[in-house]
Design a protein around this motif. Structure first.
Motif, short mmCIF file in Angstrom:
data_model
loop_
_atom_site.label_atom_id
_atom_site.label_comp_id
_atom_site.label_asym_id
_atom_site.label_seq_id
_atom_site.Cartn_x
_atom_site.Cartn_y
_atom_site.Cartn_z
N ARG A 170 -30.68 -16.19 -3.43
CA ARG A 170 -30.30 -14.79 -3.50
C ARG A 170 -28.91 -14.58 -2.90
O ARG A 170 -28.06 -13.89 -3.46
N THR A 171 -28.66 -15.23 -1.78
CA THR A 171 -27.35 -15.12 -1.13
C THR A 171 -26.27 -15.75 -2.01
O THR A 171 -25.20 -15.19 -2.21
N LEU A 172 -26.59 -16.93 -2.57
CA LEU A 172 -25.62 -17.62 -3.42
C LEU A 172 -25.31 -16.81 -4.67
O LEU A 172 -24.16 -16.73 -5.12
N ALA A 173 -26.35 -16.19 -5.25
CA ALA A 173 -26.16 -15.39 -6.46
C ALA A 173 -25.23 -14.21 -6.15
O ALA A 173 -24.28 -13.94 -6.90
N PRO A 188 -26.46 -11.14 4.43
CA PRO A 188 -27.80 -10.55 4.31
C PRO A 188 -28.17 -9.80 5.58
O PRO A 188 -27.65 -10.09 6.65
N ARG A 189 -29.07 -8.83 5.44
CA ARG A 189 -29.53 -8.06 6.60
C ARG A 189 -30.98 -8.42 6.88
O ARG A 189 -31.80 -8.45 5.96
N LEU A 198 -30.95 -8.38 -1.89
CA LEU A 198 -30.17 -8.88 -3.03
C LEU A 198 -29.19 -7.80 -3.51
O LEU A 198 -27.99 -8.05 -3.71
N LEU A 199 -29.71 -6.57 -3.68
CA LEU A 199 -28.86 -5.47 -4.14
C LEU A 199 -27.77 -5.16 -3.10
O LEU A 199 -26.61 -4.92 -3.45
N ALA A 386 -32.90 -16.54 -13.17
CA ALA A 386 -33.07 -17.76 -12.36
C ALA A 386 -33.69 -17.44 -11.00
O ALA A 386 -34.57 -18.17 -10.52
N ILE A 387 -33.25 -16.33 -10.39
CA ILE A 387 -33.83 -15.95 -9.08
C ILE A 387 -35.32 -15.69 -9.28
O ILE A 387 -36.16 -16.14 -8.50
N GLY A 388 -35.65 -14.95 -10.36
CA GLY A 388 -37.05 -14.64 -10.64
C GLY A 388 -37.88 -15.89 -10.91
O GLY A 388 -39.01 -16.03 -10.44
N ARG A 389 -37.32 -16.85 -11.66
CA ARG A 389 -38.08 -18.03 -12.08
C ARG A 389 -38.24 -19.07 -10.97
O ARG A 389 -39.08 -19.97 -11.04
N LEU A 390 -37.43 -18.94 -9.91
CA LEU A 390 -37.43 -19.98 -8.87
C LEU A 390 -38.83 -20.30 -8.31
O LEU A 390 -39.19 -21.47 -8.21
N PRO A 391 -39.66 -19.29 -7.94
CA PRO A 391 -40.97 -19.67 -7.39
C PRO A 391 -41.81 -20.48 -8.37
O PRO A 391 -42.54 -21.38 -7.96
#
Ligand code: ACO
Length: 430
Positions: A170-173, A188-189, A198-199, A386-391
């Motif tokens: 998420r950070t990399l994206a 990130p917080r 992410l947003l 890709a973020i969604g599919r990662l898990p």
């Protein structure tokens, strides 16, 4: 155990077991075929080949059903969070409150990337595609962090590598996006949840603070859940194949990201919006587009339509379509692309070519429009996927490694090249 037989012209027979899954799907076990008959099977594109047994997600393409660990996707989209769904996919069950808290804390603690890694971004040209950046950076994680299946194997746990990946992607994206628009990275917080963070990292800026809108957060959260797993598709099968060599998890996931990027797979979400924009900008008629997609004289396909497994409406597309309608109404957004998409969908669904081939909207048809409404640029659509599919990728990698012993993936081929020929010295070749 049910059995079936292969009968040969010379009356010889070979008996094979039929394996049955928990939902009644059946497969002929051909693992002993070559040893006993000298034959292999040939199935280009793997249209009839099961590469593994898996207990992660169930897809019934004829009836438009998708379940993660037995739970219908609709229930998860309505009630779960992306972090909880990730836990479900990876560990196989819905976590207790304590387990979820520990898991969430691990994600928070691992959300930063190594400060030195930030220098990688210095060498990336501003217009690089974020999928190229993401895949490279995910692989680069294996430079900075000890990996499963490396010399550090005994000092690192799967849970930690998994948390690092889920959180750092998420950070990399977000950093990839910031890099592409030339803005400073936003850290990130710890007080924000997964989707909010992410947003925040993507859209907050020192000169224009970003206010989190609960409707947008929820829409993105549901989209991430809908993308979280989908059995043996091109990218997941890639993660398993690459991972079967026992290379580390980051590198296996990097390979999955690369496979996802293609326009026939996850890259279709960007293609869909570009196709709709072309219709709008060039004043193409819906009829022209449909005829073009049907024509065998060009490579154009109706992006976001058709699926290897679904021969019915993709249940994810159904939820995304509703989400698009809800979000646009709530936010009062006027978006001509939505109208074009719906008109195009209607025309395709009522056209014999699409009906005969059971071509329906897939997950990529409405996701791009949703991301556009959220403010995500086109080049980032497949990154969101890709973020969604990662898990799901992680769950499949884990499932394969938990199966002891597992085999390295190594398909065979039927050779169609030259038969024995000999080297001719260059001076004799004319
Ligand atoms: N537009 C026009 N024709 C299509 C489409 C389409 N979107 N999809 C399939 N067809 C046609 C094919 O040309 C073929 O026609 P034919 O029988 O006359 O030769 C027939 O329908 C069967 O299609 P195949 O390509 O054989 O199906 P396959 O299972 O190999 O491919 C795929 C599936 C790649 C998804 C295909 O439907 C496609 O290209 N769709 C557009 C790209 C897309 O949206 N990809 C995202 C899929 S979802 C995901 O990966 C997350």
């Amino acid at each position: 155990m049910k059995k079936t037989k292969l009968l040969f012209d010379n009356n010889k027979e070979f008996e094979m077991n039929i394996f049955e899954g928990t939902e009644g799907e059946q497969a002929i076990d051909i693992s002993q075929l070559r040893q006993n008959t000298g034959l292999i099977t040939l199935d280009e594109g793997y249209q009839n080949t099961g590469s593994c047994k898996s207990a992660i997600s169930f897809v019934d393409g004829e009836n438009g059903i998708l379940r993660y660990r037995g739970i219908p996707i609709q229930e998860l989209a309505e009630n779960s969070t992306f972090v909880e769904t990730s836990y479900l996919l990876i560990y196989g069950y819905l976590p207790t409150q304590k387990e979820l808290k520990t898991f969430s804390n691990m994600l928070t603690e691992n959300s930063l990337i190594h400060e030195e890694m930030i220098h990688f971004f210095d060498g990336i040209p501003p217009h690089a595609h974020p999928m190229a950046i993401l895949s490279s950076m995910v692989n680069a994680l294996s430079i900075y962090y000890p990996t499963l299946y490396s010399e550090a194997f005994f000092s690192i746990t799967f849970d930690l590598v998994c948390a690092r990946l889920l959180s750092k992607i998420r950070t990399l994206a977000a950093y990839s996006y910031k890099n592409s628009i030339g803005e400073p990275f936003v850290y990130p917080r710890h007080d924000l949840k997964y989707t909010e963070n992410l947003l925040h990292m993507m859209f907050n800026s020192p000169v224009k603070p970003y206010t989190l809108d609960p409707e947008i957060v929820q829409a993105l959260r549901v989209s991430l859940i809908l993308h979280a797993d989908h059995e043996q598709n091109c990218s997941t099968a890639t993660v398993r194949l690459v991972g079967s060599s026992q290379v580390n998890l980051y590198t296996s996931i990097c390979a999955g990201i690369c496979a996802l990027w293609g326009p026939l797979h996850g890259g279709a979400n960007q293609q869909v919006v570009e196709m709709l924009e072309k219709i709008r900008d060039e004043g193409l008629t819906i009829k022209e587009v449909i005829e073009n997609a049907k024509s065998k004289d060009n490579n154009f396909v109706l992006y976001g339509f058709g699926h290897r497994v679904y021969k019915n409406y993709d249940p994810r597309a159904k939820i995304l379509k509703q989400l698009v309608e809800k979000l646009f109404n709530k936010l009062n957004i006027e978006e001509p692309l939505v109208e074009i998409a719906m008109e195009l969908e209607h025309a395709a669904l009522n056209d014999d070519y699409f009906a005969e081939r059971n071509l329906y909207p897939n997950v990529d048809y409405y996701s791009g429009i949703l991301y556009k409404a959220i403010g995500i640029p086109k080049e980032m659509f497949t990154v969101m996927f890709a973020i969604g599919r990662l898990p799901g990728w992680i769950a499949h990698w884990k499932e394969m490694h938990d199966t002891i012993p597992f085999k390295i993936g190594r398909p065979r081929q039927i050779y169609t090249g030259a038969t024995l020929s000999h080297y001719i010295p260059i001076e004799q070749r004319g």
